[in-house]
Scaffold this motif. Structure first.
Motif, short mmCIF file in Angstrom:
data_model
loop_
_atom_site.label_atom_id
_atom_site.label_comp_id
_atom_site.label_asym_id
_atom_site.label_seq_id
_atom_site.Cartn_x
_atom_site.Cartn_y
_atom_site.Cartn_z
N TRP A 1 12.86 14.12 31.89
CA TRP A 1 13.26 12.91 32.59
C TRP A 1 14.35 13.22 33.60
O TRP A 1 15.02 14.24 33.52
N ARG A 2 14.48 12.33 34.55
CA ARG A 2 15.59 12.43 35.50
C ARG A 2 16.80 11.75 34.89
O ARG A 2 16.73 10.62 34.41
N SER A 3 17.91 12.44 34.91
CA SER A 3 19.16 11.91 34.37
C SER A 3 20.13 11.73 35.53
O SER A 3 20.52 12.69 36.18
N ALA A 4 20.48 10.49 35.80
CA ALA A 4 21.35 10.19 36.94
C ALA A 4 22.57 9.42 36.49
O ALA A 4 22.57 8.77 35.45
N THR A 5 23.63 9.50 37.27
CA THR A 5 24.86 8.81 36.92
C THR A 5 25.34 7.86 38.01
O THR A 5 26.24 7.09 37.77
N VAL A 6 24.76 7.94 39.19
CA VAL A 6 25.19 7.06 40.28
C VAL A 6 23.98 6.57 41.04
O VAL A 6 22.94 7.21 41.08
N ARG A 7 24.14 5.41 41.66
CA ARG A 7 23.05 4.84 42.45
C ARG A 7 22.90 5.63 43.75
O ARG A 7 23.86 6.09 44.32
N GLY A 8 21.65 5.76 44.20
CA GLY A 8 21.40 6.42 45.47
C GLY A 8 21.08 7.88 45.30
O GLY A 8 20.89 8.39 44.20
N VAL A 9 21.00 8.58 46.43
CA VAL A 9 20.65 10.00 46.41
C VAL A 9 21.90 10.81 46.14
O VAL A 9 22.62 11.21 47.02
N GLN A 10 22.17 11.04 44.88
CA GLN A 10 23.32 11.81 44.45
C GLN A 10 22.83 12.91 43.51
O GLN A 10 21.62 13.06 43.31
N ASN A 11 23.73 13.68 42.95
CA ASN A 11 23.31 14.71 42.01
C ASN A 11 22.53 14.08 40.85
O ASN A 11 22.96 13.10 40.26
N SER A 12 21.40 14.65 40.57
CA SER A 12 20.50 14.11 39.56
C SER A 12 19.79 15.27 38.89
O SER A 12 19.08 16.03 39.56
N LEU A 13 19.96 15.44 37.58
CA LEU A 13 19.40 16.57 36.86
C LEU A 13 18.09 16.19 36.17
O LEU A 13 17.85 15.03 35.87
#
Length: 304
Positions: free
Chosen positions: A38-50
């Motif tokens: 899965w994609r794990s994100a912490t901020v909205r928008g195109v930011q660092n996403s693991l």
């Protein structure tokens, strides 16, 4: 659709950012265990996403959750993008899995630039270490196609005679494959091997262009894949949404389109549940197929 199960990831909203656990997950049965990415994100928008990985405790249960006891299977591995400068393409999304003939596992995913104008299609081969039981990641390779635009994603992988192919576009059907002799690190070119004329399909135009979704698996004599399309809802206000359909391809080159669903595949549970918020996009996005093959030598409708 006989059964539908909702994943309930922890989602927290606060002003202009959010924290979440699962996003765009993909599933595969590998070595008798169900692996999810899965994609794990912490901020909205195109930011660092693991991209992160875990193993499902019991895929036949109504409670789809990662199993904390399967540490020896590699739960919790963070996938670190080694392609170029991570700050240029920090956003990683759309993981897909395909088990290959040698039991290695193909992972494909997309990376996106900060301005969203460029997207790269990436591949990694995973193997399972027999002594430790942990998944090991091979070299990260970006595949480029000279006839593609700046957004290279949604390629559909499949195997034929132990060789890996990709459906780069569904209609007109365009099939590419990497050069077996190309050992260039990080970036390699995928060349067109079959390109057919555009055909008239029963899928209504107002539902959007057919785009890749799941890998294509050989099932009941044909390659089966589930695609997605993008269209717009009119209520409560106009917003983009995604629909799902099924498609089959002929089992031999040039892999012509065999059949396509003429209406979206839907279920009431897709649009109901505690997660519902009227202003959210109710997008249906297929990302994996789990096929329970029959134990007998023949296949019938009771085994599907």
């Amino acid at each position: 659709i006989k059964k539908s199960v909702n994943l309930q990831p922890p989602i927290y909203w606060k002003e202009s950012y959010f924290l979440l656990g699962y996003f765009n997950p993909a599933f595969v049965v590998w070595n008798n265990q169900t692996l999810v990415a899965w994609r794990s994100a912490t901020v909205r928008g195109v930011q660092n996403s693991l991209l992160q990985f875990g193993w499902i405790a019991d895929r036949h249960s109504n409670d789809f959750r990662t199993d904390p006891n399967l540490h020896h299977y590699g739960i919790g591995i963070d996938f670190v993008n080694t392609l170029g400068d991570i700050h240029d393409f920090p956003f990683k999304d759309d993981p897909r899995f395909l088990v290959l003939h040698d039991n290695s596992l193909l992972l494909t995913y997309a990376t996106m630039s900060k301005d969203i104008r460029k997207q790269q299609f990436n591949t990694v081969i995973l193997t399972l270490n027999s002594s430790t039981g942990k998944a090991q990641f091979g070299e990260n390779i970006e595949l480029k196609h000279p006839e593609s635009g700046p957004a290279q994603k949604n390629w559909v992988p499949f195997e034929y005679h132990r060789k890996l192919y990709y459906i780069q576009r569904i209609n007109p059907l365009t099939i590419v494959r990497p050069d077996d002799n190309d050992t260039t690190p990080l970036v390699r070119e995928a060349k067109t091997v079959y390109k057919l004329d555009k055909v008239q399909l029963p899928w209504p135009d107002e539902y959007g262009e057919l785009r890749g979704g799941t890998p294509a698996l050989p099932i009941l004599g044909y390659y089966l894949s589930f695609f997605h399309t993008r269209t717009y809802c009119q209520r409560p206000f106009k917003m983009a949404t995604y629909l799902m359909g099924a498609i089959t391809f002929c089992p031999h080159p040039p892999f012509n389109i065999h059949a396509v669903t003429y209406q979206p595949i839907v279920n009431e549970s897709f649009y109901d549940g505690p997660w519902i918020w009227p202003s959210l996009d109710f997008g249906v996005y297929p990302s994996g197929i789990i096929y329970d093959r029959p134990h007998h030598h023949h296949e019938n409708s009771n085994n599907k």
